[in-house]
Write a protein that holds these residues in place. Structure first.
Motif, PDB file in Angstrom:
ATOM      1  N   HIS A  75       0.926  -1.247  -0.076  1.00 59.36           N
ATOM      2  CA  HIS A  75       0.065  -0.137  -0.078  1.00 59.36           C
ATOM      3  C   HIS A  75       0.908   1.232   0.001  1.00 59.36           C
ATOM      4  CE1 HIS A  75      -1.752  -3.286   2.515  1.00 59.36           C
ATOM      5  NE2 HIS A  75      -2.660  -3.289   1.654  1.00 59.36           N
ATOM      6  N   ALA A  76       0.730   2.035  -1.040  1.00 56.08           N
ATOM      7  CA  ALA A  76       1.397   3.304  -1.280  1.00 56.08           C
ATOM      8  C   ALA A  76       1.401   4.093   0.152  1.00 56.08           C
ATOM      9  CB  ALA A  76       1.200   4.277  -2.306  1.00 56.08           C
ATOM     10  N   TRP A  77       0.001   4.367   0.722  1.00 51.70           N
ATOM     11  CA  TRP A  77      -0.136   5.013   2.021  1.00 51.70           C
ATOM     12  C   TRP A  77       0.688   4.746   3.139  1.00 51.70           C
ATOM     13  CZ3 TRP A  77      -1.705   2.073   5.900  1.00 51.70           C
ATOM     14  CH2 TRP A  77      -2.384   0.997   5.879  1.00 51.70           C
ATOM     15  N   ASP A  78       1.208   3.392   3.042  1.00 51.25           N
ATOM     16  CA  ASP A  78       1.984   2.718   4.432  1.00 51.25           C
ATOM     17  C   ASP A  78       3.283   3.251   4.007  1.00 51.25           C
ATOM     18  OD1 ASP A  78       2.543   1.721   6.411  1.00 51.25           O
ATOM     19  OD2 ASP A  78       1.842  -0.390   5.791  1.00 51.25           O
ATOM     20  N   THR A  79       4.027   2.996   2.747  1.00 52.60           N
ATOM     21  CA  THR A  79       5.315   3.816   2.471  1.00 52.60           C
ATOM     22  C   THR A  79       5.412   4.987   2.428  1.00 52.60           C
ATOM     23  OG1 THR A  79       4.767   3.571  -0.070  1.00 52.60           O
ATOM     24  CG2 THR A  79       5.676   1.522   1.032  1.00 52.60           C
ATOM     25  N   ILE A  80       4.306   5.953   2.168  1.00 52.87           N
ATOM     26  CA  ILE A  80       4.456   7.201   2.284  1.00 52.87           C
ATOM     27  C   ILE A  80       4.748   7.621   3.583  1.00 52.87           C
ATOM     28  CG2 ILE A  80       3.172   9.364   2.072  1.00 52.87           C
ATOM     29  CD1 ILE A  80       1.860   7.967  -0.574  1.00 52.87           C
ATOM     30  N   GLY A  81       3.877   6.801   4.440  1.00 53.75           N
ATOM     31  CA  GLY A  81       3.838   7.140   6.045  1.00 53.75           C
ATOM     32  C   GLY A  81       5.238   7.097   6.606  1.00 53.75           C
ATOM     33  N   MET A  82       6.180   5.933   6.234  1.00 53.10           N
ATOM     34  CA  MET A  82       7.268   5.921   6.930  1.00 53.10           C
ATOM     35  C   MET A  82       8.342   7.108   6.017  1.00 53.10           C
ATOM     36  SD  MET A  82       9.871   4.288   8.756  1.00 53.10           S
ATOM     37  CE  MET A  82       9.201   2.571   9.102  1.00 53.10           C
ATOM     38  N   GLN A  83       7.993   7.177   4.843  1.00 54.38           N
ATOM     39  CA  GLN A  83       9.128   8.102   3.966  1.00 54.38           C
ATOM     40  C   GLN A  83       9.012   9.253   4.503  1.00 54.38           C
ATOM     41  OE1 GLN A  83       8.022   6.050  -0.015  1.00 54.38           O
ATOM     42  NE2 GLN A  83       9.997   6.708  -0.344  1.00 54.38           N
ATOM     43  N   ALA A  84       7.736   9.709   4.787  1.00 53.87           N
ATOM     44  CA  ALA A  84       7.356  11.257   5.361  1.00 53.87           C
ATOM     45  C   ALA A  84       8.363  11.337   6.805  1.00 53.87           C
ATOM     46  CB  ALA A  84       5.965  11.514   5.624  1.00 53.87           C
ATOM     47  N   MET A  85       8.679  10.369   7.502  1.00 54.79           N
ATOM     48  CA  MET A  85       9.547  10.439   8.696  1.00 54.79           C
ATOM     49  C   MET A  85      10.845  10.530   8.330  1.00 54.79           C
ATOM     50  SD  MET A  85       7.165   8.057  11.247  1.00 54.79           S
ATOM     51  CE  MET A  85       8.314   8.744  12.801  1.00 54.79           C
ATOM     52  N   GLY A  86      11.245  10.154   7.109  1.00 54.45           N
ATOM     53  CA  GLY A  86      12.658  10.038   6.659  1.00 54.45           C
ATOM     54  C   GLY A  86      13.179   8.918   6.521  1.00 54.45           C
ATOM     55  N   GLY A  87      12.254   7.965   6.538  1.00 55.65           N
ATOM     56  CA  GLY A  87      12.519   6.515   6.232  1.00 55.65           C
ATOM     57  C   GLY A  87      12.567   6.128   4.740  1.00 55.65           C
ATOM     58  N   LEU A  88      12.577   4.987   4.491  1.00 57.33           N
ATOM     59  CA  LEU A  88      12.675   4.393   3.007  1.00 57.33           C
ATOM     60  C   LEU A  88      11.188   3.554   2.598  1.00 57.33           C
ATOM     61  CD1 LEU A  88      16.431   3.121   3.173  1.00 57.33           C
ATOM     62  CD2 LEU A  88      15.346   5.075   1.886  1.00 57.33           C
ATOM     63  N   GLY A  89      11.113   3.310   1.525  1.00 54.54           N
ATOM     64  CA  GLY A  89       9.862   2.549   1.299  1.00 54.54           C
ATOM     65  C   GLY A  89      10.071   1.542   0.215  1.00 54.54           C
ATOM     66  N   ALA A  90       9.470   0.267   0.069  1.00 57.97           N
ATOM     67  CA  ALA A  90       9.459  -0.578  -0.771  1.00 57.97           C
ATOM     68  C   ALA A  90       8.121  -1.164  -1.007  1.00 57.97           C
ATOM     69  CB  ALA A  90      10.507  -1.635  -0.487  1.00 57.97           C
ATOM     70  N   LEU A  91       7.634  -0.830  -2.255  1.00 56.63           N
ATOM     71  CA  LEU A  91       6.343  -1.312  -2.617  1.00 56.63           C
ATOM     72  C   LEU A  91       6.310  -2.307  -3.401  1.00 56.63           C
ATOM     73  CD1 LEU A  91       3.252  -0.026  -2.588  1.00 56.63           C
ATOM     74  CD2 LEU A  91       3.760   0.974  -4.873  1.00 56.63           C
ATOM     75  N   VAL A  92       5.463  -3.439  -3.069  1.00 59.19           N
ATOM     76  CA  VAL A  92       5.143  -4.649  -3.894  1.00 59.19           C
ATOM     77  C   VAL A  92       3.668  -4.511  -4.284  1.00 59.19           C
ATOM     78  CG1 VAL A  92       4.392  -5.989  -1.791  1.00 59.19           C
ATOM     79  CG2 VAL A  92       4.914  -7.277  -4.041  1.00 59.19           C
TER      80      VAL A  92
END
Length: 231
Positions: free
Chosen positions: A177-194
């Motif tokens: 879910h892009a909303w989940d990766t966006i949540g982590m990335q908004a905090m400065g983290g990274l995101g990987a989407l399947v």
């Protein structure tokens, strides 16, 4: 040559590692149309985020049944107590995606630390991850429940960072879910989407795009190793 920083991988569970389509037969039995499951799930996520924004609390399992009843009211179908219980059971017994075990094992073999973070509350018995045979691949499993907020609230990701004594910048959220990766990335983290053939990145100026995108977990695991390096 310096290798890129290898993040700790934080896997979402429902739909990302476990096959949500397992619920479709139940929705076919109730509504005569298994595709209603996707409508229900979208509303479940919407209302989980609504409760978080509004400062209200609920258990994800109870919310799932309440949204099922709401879907029934919209469609003129009465939802029985037994059907609500059947939904809870089905959510807790979703099988792993066929390539999930391979992907987790491959990443672990390549030196990545793996944990999970789910909106679902801790199980009283074997967890859905244990039932699916994936628990041995991860070093820790986290639920958002202690925060009384659902993803993508910042507190849900921060509790994982705190428990691991790391910064969010050291974490990569792996989700369907892009909303989940966006949540982590908004905090400065990274995101990987399947994407699993049902989702896609959100392309919008000012919104972080996933660092890695792949159609299935096997391909995603290989892309993660290529991006951040393995052993």
């Amino acid at each position: 040559m310096l290798m890129p920083h290898r993040p700790i991988l934080v896997f979402d569970v429902n739909e990302t590692l476990l096959d949500l389509d397992h619920l479709c037969p139940l929705f076919h039995d109730i509504f005569g149309d298994g595709s209603v499951m996707r409508e229900w799930f979208a509303q479940l996520i919407l209302y989980s985020q609504t409760l978080t924004i509004s400062g209200l609390r609920s258990d994800f399992g109870a919310l799932a049944v309440a949204v099922l009843r709401m879907t029934g009211d919209i469609r003129g179908v009465a939802i029985s107590e037994a059907e609500g219980c059947a939904l809870r059971h089905a959510i807790g017994s979703m099988p792993a995606h066929p390539d999930a075990a391979w992907a987790l094992d491959h990443l672990a073999q390549q030196g990545f630390r793996l944990v999970t973070l789910t909106n679902s509350p801790p199980a009283r018995g074997p967890s859905a991850l244990e039932r699916a045979g994936l628990a041995p691949y991860v070093e820790a499993s986290f639920s958002v429940q202690p925060t009384n907020r659902f993803k993508p609230a910042p507190e849900t990701y921060q509790q994982v960072a705190d428990a691991l004594a790391m910064s969010p910048r050291d974490l990569c959220l792996v989700a369907c879910h892009a909303w989940d990766t966006i949540g982590m990335q908004a905090m400065g983290g990274l995101g990987a989407l399947v994407t699993h053939g049902v989702n896609a990145p959100l392309v919008l100026p000012g919104v972080p795009h996933p660092d890695v995108v792949a159609p299935d977990l096997r391909t995603l695991a290989q892309a993660i190793v290529q991006r951040w390096g393995g052993r």
